[in-house]
Structures are given as structure tokens and as C-alpha cells.
Design a protein around this motif. Structure first.
Motif, PDB file in Angstrom:
ATOM      1  N   LEU A 135       0.825  -1.205   0.000  1.00 45.55           N
ATOM      2  CA  LEU A 135       0.000   0.000   0.000  1.00 45.55           C
ATOM      3  C   LEU A 135       0.858   1.252   0.000  1.00 45.55           C
ATOM      4  O   LEU A 135       0.619   2.189  -0.783  1.00 45.55           O
ATOM      5  CB  LEU A 135      -0.921  -0.025   1.224  1.00 45.55           C
ATOM      6  N   SER A 136       1.869   1.289   0.855  1.00 45.44           N
ATOM      7  CA  SER A 136       2.680   2.501   1.018  1.00 45.44           C
ATOM      8  C   SER A 136       3.447   2.853  -0.249  1.00 45.44           C
ATOM      9  O   SER A 136       3.510   4.027  -0.640  1.00 45.44           O
ATOM     10  CB  SER A 136       3.657   2.312   2.188  1.00 45.44           C
ATOM     11  N   PHE A 137       4.050   1.859  -0.920  1.00 46.67           N
ATOM     12  CA  PHE A 137       4.808   2.149  -2.133  1.00 46.67           C
ATOM     13  C   PHE A 137       3.925   2.786  -3.193  1.00 46.67           C
ATOM     14  O   PHE A 137       4.331   3.723  -3.891  1.00 46.67           O
ATOM     15  CB  PHE A 137       5.449   0.869  -2.683  1.00 46.67           C
ATOM     16  N   GLY A 138       2.707   2.258  -3.340  1.00 45.10           N
ATOM     17  CA  GLY A 138       1.784   2.856  -4.294  1.00 45.10           C
ATOM     18  C   GLY A 138       1.428   4.277  -3.922  1.00 45.10           C
ATOM     19  O   GLY A 138       1.354   5.172  -4.790  1.00 45.10           O
ATOM     20  N   LEU A 139       1.208   4.536  -2.633  1.00 44.84           N
ATOM     21  CA  LEU A 139       0.854   5.888  -2.193  1.00 44.84           C
ATOM     22  C   LEU A 139       2.014   6.863  -2.381  1.00 44.84           C
ATOM     23  O   LEU A 139       1.798   8.033  -2.711  1.00 44.84           O
ATOM     24  CB  LEU A 139       0.420   5.861  -0.726  1.00 44.84           C
ATOM     25  N   LEU A 142       1.748   7.864  -5.978  1.00 42.34           N
ATOM     26  CA  LEU A 142       0.544   8.634  -6.282  1.00 42.34           C
ATOM     27  C   LEU A 142       0.616  10.049  -5.700  1.00 42.34           C
ATOM     28  O   LEU A 142       0.130  11.000  -6.321  1.00 42.34           O
ATOM     29  CB  LEU A 142      -0.687   7.903  -5.748  1.00 42.34           C
ATOM     30  N   VAL A 143       1.211  10.189  -4.523  1.00 41.85           N
ATOM     31  CA  VAL A 143       1.340  11.529  -3.925  1.00 41.85           C
ATOM     32  C   VAL A 143       2.197  12.429  -4.800  1.00 41.85           C
ATOM     33  O   VAL A 143       1.910  13.620  -4.981  1.00 41.85           O
ATOM     34  CB  VAL A 143       1.919  11.426  -2.496  1.00 41.85           C
ATOM     35  N   SER A 144       3.257  11.876  -5.369  1.00 42.79           N
ATOM     36  CA  SER A 144       4.169  12.681  -6.193  1.00 42.79           C
ATOM     37  C   SER A 144       3.911  12.481  -7.688  1.00 42.79           C
ATOM     38  O   SER A 144       4.807  12.696  -8.502  1.00 42.79           O
ATOM     39  CB  SER A 144       5.620  12.302  -5.854  1.00 42.79           C
ATOM     40  N   TYR A 148       5.795  17.418 -12.467  1.00 40.87           N
ATOM     41  CA  TYR A 148       6.269  18.748 -12.857  1.00 40.87           C
ATOM     42  C   TYR A 148       5.837  19.820 -11.858  1.00 40.87           C
ATOM     43  O   TYR A 148       6.086  21.004 -12.075  1.00 40.87           O
ATOM     44  CB  TYR A 148       5.774  19.101 -14.259  1.00 40.87           C
ATOM     45  N   ASN A 149       5.183  19.412 -10.786  1.00 37.93           N
ATOM     46  CA  ASN A 149       4.755  20.331  -9.741  1.00 37.93           C
ATOM     47  C   ASN A 149       5.759  20.265  -8.591  1.00 37.93           C
ATOM     48  O   ASN A 149       5.917  19.216  -7.965  1.00 37.93           O
ATOM     49  CB  ASN A 149       3.353  19.935  -9.258  1.00 37.93           C
ATOM     50  N   PRO A 150       6.463  21.372  -8.288  1.00 36.48           N
ATOM     51  CA  PRO A 150       7.470  21.336  -7.206  1.00 36.48           C
ATOM     52  C   PRO A 150       6.892  20.903  -5.867  1.00 36.48           C
ATOM     53  O   PRO A 150       7.546  20.194  -5.107  1.00 36.48           O
ATOM     54  CB  PRO A 150       7.975  22.792  -7.149  1.00 36.48           C
ATOM     55  N   LYS A 151       5.666  21.329  -5.563  1.00 44.71           N
ATOM     56  CA  LYS A 151       5.047  20.922  -4.299  1.00 44.71           C
ATOM     57  C   LYS A 151       4.837  19.413  -4.243  1.00 44.71           C
ATOM     58  O   LYS A 151       5.017  18.787  -3.204  1.00 44.71           O
ATOM     59  CB  LYS A 151       3.698  21.638  -4.120  1.00 44.71           C
ATOM     60  N   SER A 152       4.444  18.847  -5.378  1.00 47.36           N
ATOM     61  CA  SER A 152       4.232  17.405  -5.432  1.00 47.36           C
ATOM     62  C   SER A 152       5.541  16.656  -5.199  1.00 47.36           C
ATOM     63  O   SER A 152       5.580  15.655  -4.470  1.00 47.36           O
ATOM     64  CB  SER A 152       3.625  17.011  -6.789  1.00 47.36           C
ATOM     65  N   ASN A 153       6.616  17.146  -5.796  1.00 45.35           N
ATOM     66  CA  ASN A 153       7.921  16.519  -5.599  1.00 45.35           C
ATOM     67  C   ASN A 153       8.375  16.622  -4.148  1.00 45.35           C
ATOM     68  O   ASN A 153       8.871  15.656  -3.560  1.00 45.35           O
ATOM     69  CB  ASN A 153       8.967  17.171  -6.511  1.00 45.35           C
ATOM     70  N   GLU A 154       8.187  17.797  -3.561  1.00 45.40           N
ATOM     71  CA  GLU A 154       8.611  18.002  -2.168  1.00 45.40           C
ATOM     72  C   GLU A 154       7.788  17.135  -1.210  1.00 45.40           C
ATOM     73  O   GLU A 154       8.329  16.454  -0.342  1.00 45.40           O
ATOM     74  CB  GLU A 154       8.452  19.481  -1.799  1.00 45.40           C
ATOM     75  N   GLY A 155       6.466  17.175  -1.381  1.00 41.53           N
ATOM     76  CA  GLY A 155       5.604  16.397  -0.494  1.00 41.53           C
ATOM     77  C   GLY A 155       5.838  14.902  -0.628  1.00 41.53           C
ATOM     78  O   GLY A 155       5.870  14.168   0.369  1.00 41.53           O
ATOM     79  N   GLY A 156       6.031  14.440  -1.870  1.00 42.29           N
ATOM     80  CA  GLY A 156       6.297  13.028  -2.083  1.00 42.29           C
ATOM     81  C   GLY A 156       7.613  12.587  -1.462  1.00 42.29           C
ATOM     82  O   GLY A 156       7.714  11.504  -0.887  1.00 42.29           O
ATOM     83  N   THR A 157       8.642  13.457  -1.562  1.00 44.18           N
ATOM     84  CA  THR A 157       9.944  13.130  -0.978  1.00 44.18           C
ATOM     85  C   THR A 157       9.851  13.010   0.539  1.00 44.18           C
ATOM     86  O   THR A 157      10.381  12.074   1.148  1.00 44.18           O
ATOM     87  CB  THR A 157      10.982  14.201  -1.354  1.00 44.18           C
ATOM     88  N   ALA A 233       0.413  18.204  -1.436  1.00 41.14           N
ATOM     89  CA  ALA A 233       1.162  17.908  -2.654  1.00 41.14           C
ATOM     90  C   ALA A 233       0.412  16.980  -3.592  1.00 41.14           C
ATOM     91  O   ALA A 233       0.560  17.070  -4.813  1.00 41.14           O
ATOM     92  CB  ALA A 233       2.504  17.279  -2.284  1.00 41.14           C
ATOM     93  N   ALA A 234      -0.379  16.081  -3.049  1.00 40.95           N
ATOM     94  CA  ALA A 234      -1.007  15.043  -3.864  1.00 40.95           C
ATOM     95  C   ALA A 234      -2.116  15.603  -4.742  1.00 40.95           C
ATOM     96  O   ALA A 234      -2.725  16.625  -4.424  1.00 40.95           O
ATOM     97  CB  ALA A 234      -1.581  13.959  -2.948  1.00 40.95           C
ATOM     98  N   PRO A 235      -2.397  14.947  -5.876  1.00 40.08           N
ATOM     99  CA  PRO A 235      -3.614  15.275  -6.625  1.00 40.08           C
ATOM    100  C   PRO A 235      -4.831  15.152  -5.701  1.00 40.08           C
ATOM    101  O   PRO A 235      -4.859  14.282  -4.815  1.00 40.08           O
ATOM    102  CB  PRO A 235      -3.637  14.211  -7.733  1.00 40.08           C
ATOM    103  N   ILE A 236      -5.828  16.005  -5.874  1.00 36.76           N
ATOM    104  CA  ILE A 236      -6.932  16.077  -4.916  1.00 36.76           C
ATOM    105  C   ILE A 236      -7.616  14.733  -4.691  1.00 36.76           C
ATOM    106  O   ILE A 236      -7.892  14.369  -3.542  1.00 36.76           O
ATOM    107  CB  ILE A 236      -7.943  17.167  -5.346  1.00 36.76           C
ATOM    108  N   PRO A 237      -7.915  13.934  -5.727  1.00 37.50           N
ATOM    109  CA  PRO A 237      -8.529  12.621  -5.441  1.00 37.50           C
ATOM    110  C   PRO A 237      -7.634  11.724  -4.584  1.00 37.50           C
ATOM    111  O   PRO A 237      -8.137  10.965  -3.749  1.00 37.50           O
ATOM    112  CB  PRO A 237      -8.737  12.023  -6.841  1.00 37.50           C
TER     113      PRO A 237
END
Length: 504
Positions: A135-139, A142-144, A148-157, A233-237
Motif C-alpha cells: 500500500l505505502s509504495f503505491g501511495l 501517487l502523492v508525487s 512537474y509540480n514542485p510541491k508534489s515533488n517536495e511532499g512526495g519526498t 502535494a497530492a492530486p486532490i482525489p
């Protein structure tokens, strides 16, 4: 050993569906990739029907109890599949507008459902750990996913790094338990602990590490620091998926672990969970007061709700003055906990779907961006209003009934002060939820144009709205299913002290 692998039919089917979606992705033109979402939803719906028909009133296990199929696992499998259908359909419009690589998105999302289903069915620590990591690896991906969104990269990291730390803590705790107790099976742990007069320091360290690792996964204080950045950071869904489905899976595992493995030493862990629950519900709701971003606000709201759920876990047992553990009315806590998971899931999915619809129309996910929303889309504003009122626990909505059951179970088990704190923090949450309503119904819109909703979004919002009201007004049928699951869960409570042997 005779293993009936047909018991894993739902998991095999979900895995096959994930590979099917990834394969179909090769044959669809870019302008038709959105059809993958519909294919995934149809596939999950078929699997849901097969699961309910095939595993109704069936009990069994594989590999001498490593994977358990019973009423408890069936309830959560159905919940995960329904949540998966809603999240997939909620993602269709968002992915079409904002993301690339739809096939990978839906495929990874479906693989995480497999992990959640196995978590609910795990009867052994390593099986639970492997399922949790699936579950965690998939999340993490999906979070990142919006790369191309810096926030997504930061939050995923941040999510990956802290998730790795939590996994290390959990795995080390499991190794401690195995090294000192000689088993990782829940029933074996329960028997060994029941036979012991006291816990050795090594077992205590193992239990603390397991609680800490699971605390990271559910974003309980003080292990919640990843949640706000990952949610934003994640896409809203996926933010909604993180807030609902992943927590439901983690608490399904926690419920089975604490009832079927750790109940004999409830006097040792109950006080730890009580303190964590009090801190989590208090800090989550207080920090939410200062948020201006909708996703961060709901992240801290989610932290607060984790506190309520942890209170339910702490209320699974009553500990007398003599240290004797009582489980006569533990079903009240397990019932309340499962009801709150379902009610919170329906409510939060409706909230995030409404926020995603606003984002698709306006490109904004901050609270001021909702200004005048009731004039631009009365239907959308109504659904979001009902969602936040349900999260706050107001009557006739699902959140009120589930909180009533949960808080009452804690009070009955002797945690009256903790139930009072939960009521007080719910009142605090009402303030920041009302800020959302004020923006939608009182403030003037910056753009007065009407928000047009796709038919799919209108239908999904309608179904979730009806779900919130029906659970709030007539929870009887759902409670019957939950009671069946609770009976399967608590059937292992018949432990007894065999001998007063210290664990070395």
C-alpha cells in the motif's frame, strides 16, 4: 497443509484488473485514456459483487493462519472496493484535465487496493508488514504523481523518507517480538503473552516500536509531520484517498492486531494509546484553525479524527484497579470504530470530490477560493456543506451517529474524561468548518460565472450525499454488517492465563 487458494479470489481478481488496465493503456489513443477510469470502476464493481457472493458467511485461513478470511476481512474488503470505485470515478475528470499517464495512475491505485485487502486479512505480523508496504509504495508514487509540480515533488519526498523511517521502526519492532516470543502469528502472540506474568524490557521495546510505526502510518501525534505536506502535494482525489482508504486499512490492521494478539497485555498499551489519542485529537483540531489551504485544513482535520479512532482502540478493553483486563463489552468499541471509519470515509470522499470539482473549475484549492460558491453552484456548495457539518458531528448526518457510538463506547469503558475531550475538540472543529460555509454563502464571488459539473460528478456527489444522510438517520443495516464483522474479530477474546512465566 491444505490451502484453499480460492479464498484469495478477490485479491487475485484485483491484481488481474490492475494488469488489465496497464495493458489497455497501450492500445488507447491519448484522447481516450479517460476510458481507463471507467474500465477500472466497472472491474472493481464486478469484483465487489463476486467478493460479497463468494465469501459471504465463509471462514477460513491460509498457511495456518497467515491470511484469515472471515466476516471482519469481508467487511473491510467491501469497504475498500467501494472506496476504490468512488476514488477512481472521482479521478476521471481531474486526471483528464491535470495529469498525464492515466494508465499508470489507475494501475497503481488498484494495486494499493490489493495491499489494503491483504492488510485486513492478515493474521501474522510479517504478512501485515508486506501488505502495508504494498500500500505505502503505491501511495508514495501517487502523492508525487504530478511530477512537474514542485510541491508534489517536495511532499512526495517527505512522505517517502518518513515512510521509510516508520517502516524501519515497525520492522525492528516485529523482529523484537519474534526474537523474544518465538512467533509472529497473532494467536501465538496472544497465547504467549497470556501465559506470561510480566513483560520483559525487550518485548516492551518491540511493542513501542510497533505502535510508533503504525502511528506514522495513520498520522497520529507525534508522528503526523508528513501529513500536511503530503496532502497538499497530492492530486486532490489522492488526497481524499490518503485521508480515507489508507487510514481505514491501517485501522483494520490495528483492530485485528490489538484484539487478537495484544489483548492480554492491554494494561500495558492502553495508557500509551490514551495519551496519543488525547494529543492527536487536540493538536489536529487546534492547528487546523490556522490553515488557509483546503487540503492542509482537511489534513489536520484528518489528524483529529485519527485521535478519535485511537480512542476507540484504547476502549477495546477495560483495565481494573487490580490490572485485570476485561473484554465483556469490547464489541461496543469495535462497532463504534468501524462505524466511524465508514461514516468518515463517505463524508471525506464527498468533501474531496466537491473540492476537486471546484479546483477543476477555478484552479484554486484555498479557502478564499470558495467565495460565493453557493451562487455559482448551489448543488456543489450544498454537498460540501453537508460534508463539513458531518465531519463536525452535527445531527442527522453520518458523522454524528458514528461519533456518538465511538464516544459512548469510550465512556462506558471508563475513559469518560477522554470522551469529554473528544466532544470538546469536536466543538473546536466546528469553528474552522464554519469558515468554509461562510466563504461559500456569505462572501461575494470573484468570478460570478456558473460552475458546470459533469454528469458523473453530479451523480457521485448525489450518491455520497444520500449515504451521509442515510447513515445518519438509519444506520441499522450498516450496524448489522458491522456487528457480524465484530463478532468474527472478538471471537479470539477467550484467552486465559496458563502460567506465570516471565518472557525473557
Amino acid at each position: 497443509m491444505n490451502n484453499n487458494f480460492l479464498l484469495l479470489t478477490p485479491e487475485f481478481m484485483v491484481t488481474g484488473l490492475a494488469f488489465l488496465v496497464l495493458t489497455l493503456d497501450f492500445f488507447l489513443r491519448e484522447d481516450r485514456k479517460h476510458l481507463l477510469g471507467y474500465a477500472a470502476a466497472v472491474g472493481l464493481s464486478i469484483i465487489l459483487a463476486v467478493t460479497l457472493i463468494y465469501q459471504w458467511n465463509i471462514e477460513g485461513s491460509l498457511y495456518d493462519g497467515l491470511v484469515v478470511v472471515d466476516g471482519f476481512s469481508l467487511l473491510f474488503k467491501a469497504v475498500f472496493l467501494i472506496m476504490g470505485i468512488v476514488v477512481v470515478l472521482s479521478s476521471v475528470e481531474y486526471v483528464r484535465r491535470n495529469l498525464s499517464y492515466a494508465g499508470e495512475y489507475y494501475g497503481i491505485l488498484i494495486f494499493t487496493i490489493v495491499g489494503m485487502m491483504l492488510m485486513a486479512a492478515s493474521g501474522e505480523l510479517l504478512t501485515a508488514y508486506i501488505s502495508l508496504e504494498l500500500l505505502s509504495f503505491g501511495l508514495y508514487v501517487l502523492v508525487s504523481f504530478d511530477r512537474y509540480n514542485p510541491k508534489s515533488n517536495e511532499g512526495g519526498t517527505k512522505y517517502i523518507l518518513l515512510g521509510a523511517v516508520s517502516s524501519a521502526l515497525l520492522l525492528y519492532g516485529i523482529s523484537q517480538i519474534y526474537g523474544l516470543l518465538g512467533t509472529t502469528r497473532f494467536d501465538g502472540i496472544s497465547e504467549t503473552l497470556a501465559a506470561a506474568g510480566s513483560l520483559s524490557p525487550g518485548v516492551v521495546v518491540g511493542l513501542v516500536l510497533i505502535i510508533a510505526g503504525l502511528g506514522f502510518k495513520v498520522a497520529a501525534v507525534p508522528f503526523h509531520m508528513w501529513a500536511p505536506d503530503a496532502y497538499e502535494a497530492a492530486p486532490i482525489p489522492i488526497t481524499g484517498y490518503l485521508a480515507v482508504a489508507s487510514k481505514a486499512a491501517a485501522f483494520a490492521l490495528i483492530l485485528r492486531l490489538f484484539t487478537q494478539a495484544l489483548m492480554p497485555v492491554a494494561d500495558e498499551w492502553q495508557v500509551v494509546l490514551v495519551i496519543m489519542a488525547a494529543l492527536t485529537m487536540t493538536l489536529g483540531n487546534l492547528v487546523a484553525l490556522a490553515q488557509t489551504n483546503l487540503k492542509r485544513l482537511l489534513a489536520y482535520s484528518s489528524v483529529g479524527h485519527v485521535g478519535y479512532l485511537m480512542m476507540g482502540v484504547a476502549a477495546l478493553a477495560s483495565v481494573g484497579p487490580d490490572g485485570r483486563v476485561g473484554t465483556q463489552i469490547s464489541h461496543l468499541a469495535s462497532n463504534g470504530l468501524m462505524l466511524h471509519i465508514v461514516a468518515y470515509g463517505v463524508t471525506n470522499l464527498a468533501a474531496f470530490l466537491a473540492i476537486a470539482a471546484f479546483y477543476n473549475a477555478t484552479g484554486r484549492d484555498d479557502i478564499p477560493g470558495l467565495a460565493g460558491a453557493a451562487r455559482r453552484s448551489p448543488y456543489l456548495a450544498m454537498v460540501l456543506s453537508v460534508s463539513v457539518l458531518s465531519l463536525a458531528g452535527l445531527p442527522i448526518f453520518a458523522g454524528f451517529v458514528s461519533k456518538f457510538y465511538l464516544f459512548n463506547s469510550a465512556a462506558v469503558q471508563g475513559l469518560l474524561w477522554l470522551a469529554g475531550l473528544a466532544i470538546f475538540t469536536s466543538l473546536i472543529s466546528l469553528y474552522y468548518y464554519l469558515q468554509i460555509l461562510r466563504q461559500m454563502y456569505i462572501e461575494d464571488p470573484v468570478d460570478g460565472s456558473a460552475i458546470r459539473l459533469p454528469r458523473l460528478t453530479v451523480g457521485l456527489l448525489g450518491v455520497l450525499l444520500v449515504g451521509m444522510v442515510v447513515i445518519g438517520v438509519y444506520p441499522g443495516p450498516l450496524m448489522d454488517a458491522i456487528q457480524h464483522a465484530s463478532d468474527a474479530l472478538t471471537s479470539s477474546f477467550g484467552f486465559r492465563v496458563v502460567a506465570q512465566v516471565p518472557i525473557n
